[in-house]
Design a protein around this motif. Structure first.
Motif, short mmCIF file in Angstrom:
data_model
loop_
_atom_site.label_atom_id
_atom_site.label_comp_id
_atom_site.label_asym_id
_atom_site.label_seq_id
_atom_site.Cartn_x
_atom_site.Cartn_y
_atom_site.Cartn_z
N ALA A 121 -124.79 17.28 -14.90
CA ALA A 121 -124.72 16.71 -13.55
C ALA A 121 -124.78 15.18 -13.59
CB ALA A 121 -125.85 17.26 -12.69
N THR A 122 -125.71 14.63 -14.35
CA THR A 122 -125.80 13.17 -14.40
C THR A 122 -124.59 12.56 -15.12
OG1 THR A 122 -127.22 13.35 -16.38
CG2 THR A 122 -128.30 13.06 -14.24
N GLU A 123 -124.05 13.27 -16.10
CA GLU A 123 -122.82 12.80 -16.74
C GLU A 123 -121.68 12.75 -15.73
OE1 GLU A 123 -120.72 11.44 -20.17
OE2 GLU A 123 -122.85 11.94 -20.01
N ALA A 124 -121.61 13.75 -14.86
CA ALA A 124 -120.58 13.77 -13.82
C ALA A 124 -120.78 12.67 -12.79
CB ALA A 124 -120.56 15.13 -13.12
N MET A 125 -122.02 12.22 -12.63
CA MET A 125 -122.30 11.14 -11.68
C MET A 125 -121.94 9.77 -12.24
SD MET A 125 -126.06 12.31 -10.34
CE MET A 125 -126.36 14.03 -9.89
N GLY A 126 -121.46 9.71 -13.47
CA GLY A 126 -121.15 8.43 -14.09
C GLY A 126 -122.30 7.86 -14.87
N MET A 127 -123.37 8.64 -15.05
CA MET A 127 -124.51 8.22 -15.85
C MET A 127 -124.53 9.03 -17.14
SD MET A 127 -127.27 8.08 -12.75
CE MET A 127 -128.61 7.61 -13.82
N HIS A 128 -125.42 8.67 -18.05
CA HIS A 128 -125.48 9.36 -19.33
C HIS A 128 -126.17 10.71 -19.17
CE1 HIS A 128 -126.04 9.84 -23.71
NE2 HIS A 128 -125.12 8.89 -23.82
N TYR A 129 -125.78 11.67 -20.01
CA TYR A 129 -126.37 13.01 -19.92
C TYR A 129 -127.86 13.01 -20.23
CZ TYR A 129 -125.94 13.03 -25.02
OH TYR A 129 -126.04 12.72 -26.35
N ILE A 130 -128.35 12.02 -20.98
CA ILE A 130 -129.77 12.01 -21.33
C ILE A 130 -130.65 11.93 -20.10
CG2 ILE A 130 -129.43 11.04 -23.64
CD1 ILE A 130 -130.15 8.32 -22.53
N PHE A 131 -130.17 11.28 -19.04
CA PHE A 131 -130.99 11.12 -17.84
C PHE A 131 -131.28 12.47 -17.18
CE2 PHE A 131 -128.45 7.10 -17.96
CZ PHE A 131 -129.45 6.33 -18.48
N GLY A 132 -130.26 13.31 -17.09
CA GLY A 132 -130.45 14.61 -16.46
C GLY A 132 -131.40 15.49 -17.23
N ALA A 133 -131.24 15.53 -18.57
CA ALA A 133 -132.13 16.35 -19.39
C ALA A 133 -133.56 15.84 -19.30
CB ALA A 133 -131.64 16.35 -20.84
N PHE A 134 -133.74 14.52 -19.37
CA PHE A 134 -135.06 13.92 -19.28
C PHE A 134 -135.69 14.18 -17.91
CE2 PHE A 134 -137.65 10.23 -18.05
CZ PHE A 134 -138.58 10.20 -19.07
N LEU A 135 -134.91 14.04 -16.85
CA LEU A 135 -135.42 14.22 -15.50
C LEU A 135 -135.85 15.66 -15.27
CD1 LEU A 135 -135.85 12.83 -12.77
CD2 LEU A 135 -133.51 13.46 -12.16
N PHE A 136 -135.09 16.61 -15.78
CA PHE A 136 -135.46 18.01 -15.59
C PHE A 136 -136.80 18.32 -16.27
CE2 PHE A 136 -135.25 22.54 -16.87
CZ PHE A 136 -135.14 23.10 -15.61
N GLY A 137 -136.98 17.81 -17.48
CA GLY A 137 -138.26 18.02 -18.16
C GLY A 137 -139.40 17.33 -17.43
N ALA A 138 -139.14 16.15 -16.85
CA ALA A 138 -140.20 15.39 -16.19
C ALA A 138 -140.66 16.03 -14.88
CB ALA A 138 -139.73 13.96 -15.93
N VAL A 139 -139.76 16.72 -14.15
CA VAL A 139 -140.13 17.27 -12.85
C VAL A 139 -140.74 18.66 -12.95
CG1 VAL A 139 -138.34 15.94 -11.68
CG2 VAL A 139 -137.87 18.30 -12.35
#
Length: 450
Positions: free
Chosen positions: A247-265
């Motif tokens: 999802a974050t890769e599709a938003m124009g951001m790096h995929y690491i953000f989505g994986a990190f955010l999911f673990g953080a929440v």
């Protein structure tokens, strides 16, 4: 993919894993985190030592995308576990000193890094000057949270006030680093991507709103007591991490953000009973795939053409990275009343970078903010600053050996995503006679950390 490509891919994987494990074990024997040896393995397989001819034969252009895809999966799972390990309770009773250390550890090297960027622009021009300046400030400001946890365990600092503050400060620095990197990527992506990047706000809100559902997902089955999660629960978490990364890769951001955010929440009260199982399952995968990332990163490291000008640039980078991090952390910790010796240890610990730095540098290379020469120098900086942490701590301990008087705490350990969880033998090894305790209870006996 042809049969030849399949054979070459399998041979490459075997070579990468064998060399990374061997150099990682060698690094551990000389008192370094295994990630130092694994990063070195990536550099050695690149063009620096053997030139383009051997590298192109071992890793031809049509096989590299396959290796990159495997590496991306490993990094996504690694970032999911890093987000999972962020603990709010680390700040209880030590919020002020942790925040002071984190602020100094981020602000001082960031300011010095922006000045360094203006110096480097003379020989490493880019069409995105503002983004480059901010990125360089960020690149010298990061701390590798997992490597830090491993060093704390090896040094017997896990249960001290210094160890607790170091983990809390590193967690804060991680959050700031990933948030800032997301902003840099939004700017470097071009104006047409701004509307997609803005979707991160409702996306984050949606994940937070889904916490009750995630809590029910992680709850033990009826009649199952407090037993570990079933395979379907672990599978659902991995699916969630990969979907968020996509999802974050599709938003124009790096995929690491989505994986990190999911673990953080993920709700901490619900995830605590299943954390070891998550570490174990994902650790088996990342232990095989993270070395691939080091090699993929190392293929872009070419130090053959480093002349006097390049050495001067490297010296400036190391000076800013080390002095900025150490002085900033020390000043921030002392401003909140931490003792000089403890502040010195904390400053040395916060200087380690490891895989976290490589991930950030990879984003900069992908965005076109770094050329190959500057990228290579920054990888050397990441390797050097990680390697110097242990000797720096030894030097400080010789000058101020009375750390045994520090009060003990019980901060949670962070087993390396690339190794088995505490009490679980690594693949291919016999289980010891007694389970290996967690980092907080048996310093120096845990699996290695990145």
């Amino acid at each position: 993919m042809t049969s030849h490509h399949t054979q070459l891919l399998l041979l490459d994987l075997a070579l990468i894993i064998a060399l990374a494990r061997g150099l990682g074990a060698l690094a551990r024997r000389v008192g370094q985190p295994p990630v130092v040896g694994e990063i070195l393995a990536g550099v050695l397989l690149g063009p620096t030592l053997f030139g383009d001819l051997l590298t192109d034969h071992l890793f031809p252009a049509d096989v590299r995308p396959l290796l990159t895809a495997l590496a991306d999966i490993g990094v996504a799972l690694f970032m999911f576990v890093v987000g999972l390990e962020l603990e709010h309770r680390l700040l209880r009773g030590r919020a002020r000193v942790s925040a002071g250390a984190a602020l100094g550890s981020t602000l001082v090297p960031f300011v010095l890094g922006t000045g360094l960027a203006l110096y480097l622009l003379r020989g490493h021009g880019t069409g995105q000057r503002a983004a480059f300046v901010v990125f360089m400030g960020l690149a010298v400001s990061v701390t590798a949270f997992p490597v830090l946890a491993r060093i704390l365990a090896d040094r017997g600092l896990s249960r001290t006030e210094t160890g607790a503050v170091a983990l809390a400060a590193a967690a804060l620095v991680d959050v700031v680093a990933w948030t800032a990197l997301a902003g840099v990527q939004a700017v470097a992506g071009g104006a047409g991507d701004y509307w997609r990047v803005a979707l991160i706000v409702p996306f984050t809100a949606l994940l937070v709103a889904a916490r009750p559902l995630l809590r029910r997902l992680l709850a033990p089955a009826a009649g199952g007591g407090a037993a570990g999660p079933g395979a379907h629960r672990l599978g659902a978490l991995v699916v969630g991490a990969l979907l968020c990364a996509a999802a974050t890769e599709a938003m124009g951001m790096h995929y690491i953000f989505g994986a990190f955010l999911f673990g953080a929440v993920l709700p901490r009260d619900a995830v605590a009973p299943v954390r070891d199982a998550i570490r174990e399952r994902t650790g088996h995968v990342t232990s095989l795939l993270l070395p691939v990332y080091f090699v993929v990163a190392g293929l872009d490291v070419d130090l053959r053409g480093v002349g006097p000008g390049g050495l001067a640039d490297l010296g400036a980078i190391l000076l800013v990275a080390v002095a900025g991090k150490f002085c900033g952390t020390y000043a921030g910790a002392r401003s909140q009343g931490l003792a000089p010796a403890a502040a010195g240890r904390l400053a040395a610990l916060m200087n380690t970078r490891g895989l976290t730095e490589l991930v950030i540098l990879g984003v900069g290379l992908q965005l076109g903010l770094l050329d190959q020469g500057l990228y290579s120098l920054l990888v050397v900086m990441a390797l050097a600053t990680t390697a110097m942490t242990g000797p720096a701590l030894s030097l400080i301990d010789r000058r101020a050996p009375a750390r045994a008087t520090e009060p003990e705490h019980e901060p949670p350990g962070v087993p390396e995503p690339g190794r088995a969880a505490p009490g679980v033998p690594e693949p291919g090894r016999e289980a010891p006679g007694a389970p290996v305790p967690a980092v907080a209870s048996a310093p120096g006996r845990t699996g290695s950390l990145r």
